[in-house]
Design a protein around this motif. Sequence first.
Motif, short mmCIF file in Angstrom:
data_model
loop_
_atom_site.label_atom_id
_atom_site.label_comp_id
_atom_site.label_asym_id
_atom_site.label_seq_id
_atom_site.Cartn_x
_atom_site.Cartn_y
_atom_site.Cartn_z
N LEU A 1 3.71 -14.22 6.39
CA LEU A 1 3.09 -12.96 6.81
C LEU A 1 1.61 -12.92 6.43
N GLU A 2 1.28 -13.44 5.26
CA GLU A 2 -0.12 -13.47 4.84
C GLU A 2 -0.93 -14.42 5.73
N ARG A 3 -0.36 -15.57 6.09
CA ARG A 3 -1.06 -16.50 7.00
C ARG A 3 -1.30 -15.84 8.36
N TYR A 4 -0.29 -15.16 8.86
CA TYR A 4 -0.41 -14.45 10.13
C TYR A 4 -1.53 -13.42 10.03
N ALA A 5 -1.53 -12.64 8.95
CA ALA A 5 -2.54 -11.60 8.76
C ALA A 5 -3.94 -12.21 8.72
N CYS A 6 -4.11 -13.28 7.99
CA CYS A 6 -5.43 -13.93 7.91
C CYS A 6 -5.88 -14.42 9.28
N GLY A 7 -4.94 -14.94 10.06
CA GLY A 7 -5.26 -15.40 11.40
C GLY A 7 -5.66 -14.28 12.34
N HIS A 8 -5.34 -13.05 11.97
CA HIS A 8 -5.68 -11.88 12.78
C HIS A 8 -6.76 -11.03 12.11
N LYS A 9 -7.53 -11.68 11.22
CA LYS A 9 -8.68 -11.06 10.56
C LYS A 9 -8.35 -9.83 9.72
N VAL A 10 -7.16 -9.82 9.16
CA VAL A 10 -6.77 -8.75 8.24
C VAL A 10 -7.40 -9.05 6.88
N LEU A 11 -8.01 -8.05 6.28
CA LEU A 11 -8.68 -8.23 5.00
C LEU A 11 -7.82 -7.84 3.81
N ALA A 12 -6.87 -6.91 4.03
CA ALA A 12 -6.02 -6.46 2.92
C ALA A 12 -4.64 -6.07 3.44
N LEU A 13 -3.64 -6.43 2.65
CA LEU A 13 -2.26 -6.00 2.93
C LEU A 13 -1.86 -4.97 1.90
N HIS A 14 -1.19 -3.92 2.35
CA HIS A 14 -0.75 -2.81 1.51
C HIS A 14 0.76 -2.68 1.66
N LEU A 15 1.43 -2.18 0.63
CA LEU A 15 2.87 -1.97 0.72
C LEU A 15 3.35 -0.96 -0.30
N LEU A 16 4.51 -0.43 -0.02
CA LEU A 16 5.24 0.42 -0.96
C LEU A 16 6.58 -0.24 -1.21
N THR A 17 7.03 -0.22 -2.47
CA THR A 17 8.33 -0.79 -2.79
C THR A 17 9.00 -0.02 -3.92
N ASN A 18 10.31 0.01 -3.86
CA ASN A 18 11.10 0.58 -4.95
C ASN A 18 11.76 -0.50 -5.79
N SER A 19 11.80 -1.73 -5.27
CA SER A 19 12.62 -2.74 -5.95
C SER A 19 11.98 -4.11 -6.10
N ALA A 20 10.85 -4.38 -5.48
CA ALA A 20 10.32 -5.74 -5.50
C ALA A 20 8.88 -5.83 -6.01
N ALA A 21 8.45 -4.88 -6.82
CA ALA A 21 7.07 -4.90 -7.31
C ALA A 21 6.76 -6.18 -8.07
#
Length: 100
Positions: A35-55
């Motif tokens: 997912l990070e490789r895909y994001a970089c390939g689409h010029k995404v600069l930051a990924l954000h998320l919310l989690t209750n169990s996988a921090a």
Amino acid sequence: MGGLEGEGPDRLLRSMVVADSRRGQGIGTRMLAALERYACGHKVLALHLLTNSAADLFSAHGYSRLDRCAAPDSISQTAQFSTLCGSSAIYLCKTLSVGD
């Protein structure tokens, strides 16, 4: 399974799921890397998320815990932030590097 939501330089990492019977086998790590490789390939600069169990998983891969009020408007105005995840969910963010 997992996916990204949004457009522009900030995207929301959503719905990353590994079956209980398959946890601990590196599947989540490989999925996150893809997912990070895909994001970089689409010029995404930051990924954000919310989690209750996988921090811990995300923290181990360079995601920083932040206060939810630090999220940019494009992220904080998503349904995930505004209604779907309760206030107990942990907000994490990772700045990506072009070439990651």
